[in-house]
Scaffold this motif. Structure first.
Motif, PDB file in Angstrom:
ATOM      1  N   ALA A 206       0.855  -1.187   0.000  1.00 21.39           N
ATOM      2  CA  ALA A 206       0.000   0.000   0.000  1.00 21.39           C
ATOM      3  C   ALA A 206       0.890   1.237   0.000  1.00 21.39           C
ATOM      4  N   LEU A 207       0.850   1.983  -1.101  1.00 13.79           N
ATOM      5  CA  LEU A 207       1.732   3.146  -1.210  1.00 13.79           C
ATOM      6  C   LEU A 207       1.342   4.254  -0.233  1.00 13.79           C
ATOM      7  N   SER A 208       0.094   4.195   0.235  1.00 15.30           N
ATOM      8  CA  SER A 208      -0.363   5.240   1.154  1.00 15.30           C
ATOM      9  C   SER A 208       0.053   4.934   2.596  1.00 15.30           C
ATOM     10  N   ALA A 209       0.499   3.684   2.843  1.00 12.04           N
ATOM     11  CA  ALA A 209       0.853   3.294   4.213  1.00 12.04           C
ATOM     12  C   ALA A 209       2.035   4.092   4.791  1.00 12.04           C
ATOM     13  N   PRO A 210       3.177   4.187   4.060  1.00 14.38           N
ATOM     14  CA  PRO A 210       4.273   4.983   4.621  1.00 14.38           C
ATOM     15  C   PRO A 210       3.883   6.463   4.716  1.00 14.38           C
ATOM     16  N   SER A 211       4.380   7.131   5.759  1.00 13.12           N
ATOM     17  CA  SER A 211       4.029   8.533   5.998  1.00 13.12           C
ATOM     18  C   SER A 211       4.752   9.452   5.005  1.00 13.12           C
ATOM     19  N   PRO A 212       4.259  10.698   4.886  1.00 14.08           N
ATOM     20  CA  PRO A 212       4.957  11.676   4.046  1.00 14.08           C
ATOM     21  C   PRO A 212       6.429  11.824   4.444  1.00 14.08           C
ATOM     22  N   ALA A 213       6.730  11.704   5.745  1.00 15.70           N
ATOM     23  CA  ALA A 213       8.116  11.828   6.206  1.00 15.70           C
ATOM     24  C   ALA A 213       8.992  10.734   5.590  1.00 15.70           C
ATOM     25  N   ALA A 214       8.459   9.510   5.516  1.00 18.72           N
ATOM     26  CA  ALA A 214       9.227   8.404   4.937  1.00 18.72           C
ATOM     27  C   ALA A 214       9.485   8.651   3.449  1.00 18.72           C
ATOM     28  N   TRP A 215       8.472   9.165   2.735  1.00 16.87           N
ATOM     29  CA  TRP A 215       8.647   9.453   1.311  1.00 16.87           C
ATOM     30  C   TRP A 215       9.602  10.626   1.103  1.00 16.87           C
ATOM     31  N   ALA A 216       9.529  11.621   1.995  1.00 16.76           N
ATOM     32  CA  ALA A 216      10.439  12.771   1.894  1.00 16.76           C
ATOM     33  C   ALA A 216      11.875  12.310   2.110  1.00 16.76           C
ATOM     34  N   ALA A 217      12.055  11.391   3.084  1.00 17.85           N
ATOM     35  CA  ALA A 217      13.390  10.848   3.360  1.00 17.85           C
ATOM     36  C   ALA A 217      13.909  10.094   2.136  1.00 17.85           C
ATOM     37  N   LEU A 218      13.023   9.340   1.491  1.00 16.68           N
ATOM     38  CA  LEU A 218      13.406   8.621   0.270  1.00 16.68           C
ATOM     39  C   LEU A 218      13.823   9.628  -0.813  1.00 16.68           C
ATOM     40  N   GLY A 219      13.070  10.711  -0.926  1.00 18.48           N
ATOM     41  CA  GLY A 219      13.393  11.754  -1.904  1.00 18.48           C
ATOM     42  C   GLY A 219      14.773  12.343  -1.653  1.00 18.48           C
ATOM     43  N   TYR A 220      15.079  12.581  -0.373  1.00 16.96           N
ATOM     44  CA  TYR A 220      16.386  13.163  -0.029  1.00 16.96           C
ATOM     45  C   TYR A 220      17.527  12.217  -0.400  1.00 16.96           C
ATOM     46  N   VAL A 221      17.403  10.951   0.035  1.00 18.24           N
ATOM     47  CA  VAL A 221      18.509  10.027  -0.247  1.00 18.24           C
ATOM     48  C   VAL A 221      18.627   9.725  -1.744  1.00 18.24           C
ATOM     49  N   SER A 222      17.528   9.876  -2.483  1.00 18.94           N
ATOM     50  CA  SER A 222      17.585   9.634  -3.932  1.00 18.94           C
ATOM     51  C   SER A 222      18.321  10.759  -4.650  1.00 18.94           C
ATOM     52  N   LEU A 223      17.844  11.994  -4.465  1.00 16.81           N
ATOM     53  CA  LEU A 223      18.384  13.099  -5.254  1.00 16.81           C
ATOM     54  C   LEU A 223      19.652  13.696  -4.661  1.00 16.81           C
ATOM     55  N   PHE A 224      19.684  13.840  -3.337  1.00 14.48           N
ATOM     56  CA  PHE A 224      20.846  14.486  -2.726  1.00 14.48           C
ATOM     57  C   PHE A 224      21.966  13.489  -2.425  1.00 14.48           C
ATOM     58  N   SER A 225      21.631  12.414  -1.663  1.00 18.11           N
ATOM     59  CA  SER A 225      22.677  11.462  -1.271  1.00 18.11           C
ATOM     60  C   SER A 225      23.244  10.693  -2.457  1.00 18.11           C
ATOM     61  N   MET A 226      22.383  10.375  -3.423  1.00 16.84           N
ATOM     62  CA  MET A 226      22.830   9.496  -4.512  1.00 16.84           C
ATOM     63  C   MET A 226      23.361  10.238  -5.725  1.00 16.84           C
ATOM     64  N   LEU A 227      23.000  11.527  -5.860  1.00 16.95           N
ATOM     65  CA  LEU A 227      23.366  12.205  -7.100  1.00 16.95           C
ATOM     66  C   LEU A 227      24.069  13.535  -6.849  1.00 16.95           C
ATOM     67  N   ILE A 228      23.356  14.506  -6.259  1.00 14.03           N
ATOM     68  CA  ILE A 228      23.903  15.858  -6.123  1.00 14.03           C
ATOM     69  C   ILE A 228      25.155  15.875  -5.240  1.00 14.03           C
ATOM     70  N   GLY A 229      25.110  15.140  -4.116  1.00 19.14           N
ATOM     71  CA  GLY A 229      26.262  15.092  -3.229  1.00 19.14           C
ATOM     72  C   GLY A 229      27.507  14.560  -3.935  1.00 19.14           C
ATOM     73  N   PHE A 230      27.320  13.536  -4.772  1.00 14.17           N
ATOM     74  CA  PHE A 230      28.450  12.918  -5.467  1.00 14.17           C
ATOM     75  C   PHE A 230      29.063  13.825  -6.528  1.00 14.17           C
ATOM     76  N   ILE A 231      28.245  14.696  -7.108  1.00 24.02           N
ATOM     77  CA  ILE A 231      28.762  15.606  -8.130  1.00 24.02           C
ATOM     78  C   ILE A 231      29.841  16.490  -7.498  1.00 24.02           C
ATOM     79  N   PHE A 232      29.547  17.021  -6.307  1.00 21.39           N
ATOM     80  CA  PHE A 232      30.537  17.843  -5.591  1.00 21.39           C
ATOM     81  C   PHE A 232      31.680  16.982  -5.058  1.00 21.39           C
ATOM     82  N   TRP A 233      31.320  15.823  -4.515  1.00 21.56           N
ATOM     83  CA  TRP A 233      32.296  14.968  -3.839  1.00 21.56           C
ATOM     84  C   TRP A 233      33.389  14.472  -4.783  1.00 21.56           C
ATOM     85  N   TYR A 234      32.987  13.900  -5.931  1.00 29.25           N
ATOM     86  CA  TYR A 234      33.980  13.372  -6.865  1.00 29.25           C
ATOM     87  C   TYR A 234      34.827  14.501  -7.461  1.00 29.25           C
ATOM     88  N   LYS A 235      34.211  15.653  -7.677  1.00 32.62           N
ATOM     89  CA  LYS A 235      34.960  16.798  -8.188  1.00 32.62           C
ATOM     90  C   LYS A 235      36.006  17.212  -7.157  1.00 32.62           C
TER      91      LYS A 235
END
Length: 291
Positions: A206-235
């Motif tokens: 059920a996609l509605s079961a996890p809270s907005p906080a859990a989805w927001a956390a997923l959003g953060y680790v997806s875009l920031f931890s997995m992509l944007i952070g690495f752009i600066f880090w590897y550079k």
């Protein structure tokens, strides 16, 4: 001459931005795994980041990596796209984010060691002294708290640190020829077919079961931890040196604990602050003797 003095500083600034972004990873992962399956979290974050990476590569018309670079990209993908996120997500089901963050004190040492093995770097003896002291401070602090020990959780965190250090050093080595943002984008794209299928299979009923906080956390680790952070880090690692800039990760527990206290209301004691201060001094020392 001026250029030479300028380059390492930009490397350090990029590295610091990367570390600040990564500092939110473990607290956000902890928020997410309270409601989302760790396997789904790992696959979903890589899928979202992979889709964004495809978009970036298409928009900027980045050239494809050479055949000789594919093995390195595979190492990066298995270390930072699959290995580290999955192992930390599994660990965070067993230990608090404050406890897990402490293990990150070993990451700079792991990164420096792989920087020597894979990146051909040769830091001076004093560098290792500061690096090891910084790691020991962080580890000693971890071991001074007997209560929250989970052997499985701690073992998973140690494995995460090893694969992550390798992924960092390999990615930085590759960034010198391929470019920092291209490295993480291609590593994500290589992983995408597998990750997308796996995310679909492990989708919560059920996609509605996890809270907005859990989805927001997923959003953060997806875009920031997995992509944007690495752009600066590897550079940062590629321009400032893998072993040297890698030491900035010693500050990550400090930023992460501050975040954990703010967002998750996890407690911070004076001892934690004292250790952090010692760690900052070690980063400054290792920076001096890195090259």
């Amino acid at each position: 001459m001026h250029q030479h003095g300028h380059r390492p500083l930009s490397g350090w600034l990029n590295g610091l931005l990367g570390v600040l972004i990564f500092s939110g990873s473990l607290p956000a992962t902890r928020v997410a795994v309270l409601e989302l399956d760790p396997f789904f979290l790992t696959f979903a974050r890589a899928s979202v980041a992979g889709a964004a990476a495809l978009l970036l590569i298409a928009v900027f018309r980045a050239p494809r990596p050479a055949r000789s670079q594919l093995f390195s990209l595979g190492v990066v993908a298995s270390g930072v796209v699959i290995g580290f996120p999955l192992l930390t997500a599994l660990a965070l089901q067993r230990v608090t984010s404050a406890h897990s963050i402490v293990f990150l004190g070993l990451l700079p040492l792991a990164t420096a060691v792989f920087g020597v093995i894979r990146g051909g770097e040769r830091p001076r003896a004093a560098f290792w002294l500061f690096s090891v002291t910084g790691s020991l401070l962080v580890m000693g602090f971890a071991l001074s708290r007997p209560l929250a020990v989970s052997l499985a959780g701690d073992g998973l965190m140690l494995a995460a640190v090893a694969v992550c250090g390798l992924g960092y050093a390999e990615g930085a080595r590759l960034a010198r020829t391929l470019g920092g943002w291209q490295v993480i984008c291609w590593a994500l794209i290589i992983s995408l077919p597998f990750m997308a299928v796996a995310a679909f299979i492990t989708l919560p009923p059920a996609l509605s079961a996890p809270s907005p906080a859990a989805w927001a956390a997923l959003g953060y680790v997806s875009l920031f931890s997995m992509l944007i952070g690495f752009i600066f880090w590897y550079k940062g690692l590629a321009t400032g040196g893998i072993a040297a800039v890698g030491q900035l990760q010693l500050l990550q527990p400090f930023f992460g604990l501050a975040l954990a206290a703010t967002l998750l209301h996890e407690t911070i004691d004076p001892m934690m602050l004292a250790v952090t201060l010692g760690v900052i001094l070690c980063v400054a020392g290792s920076r001096r003797f890195a090259g």
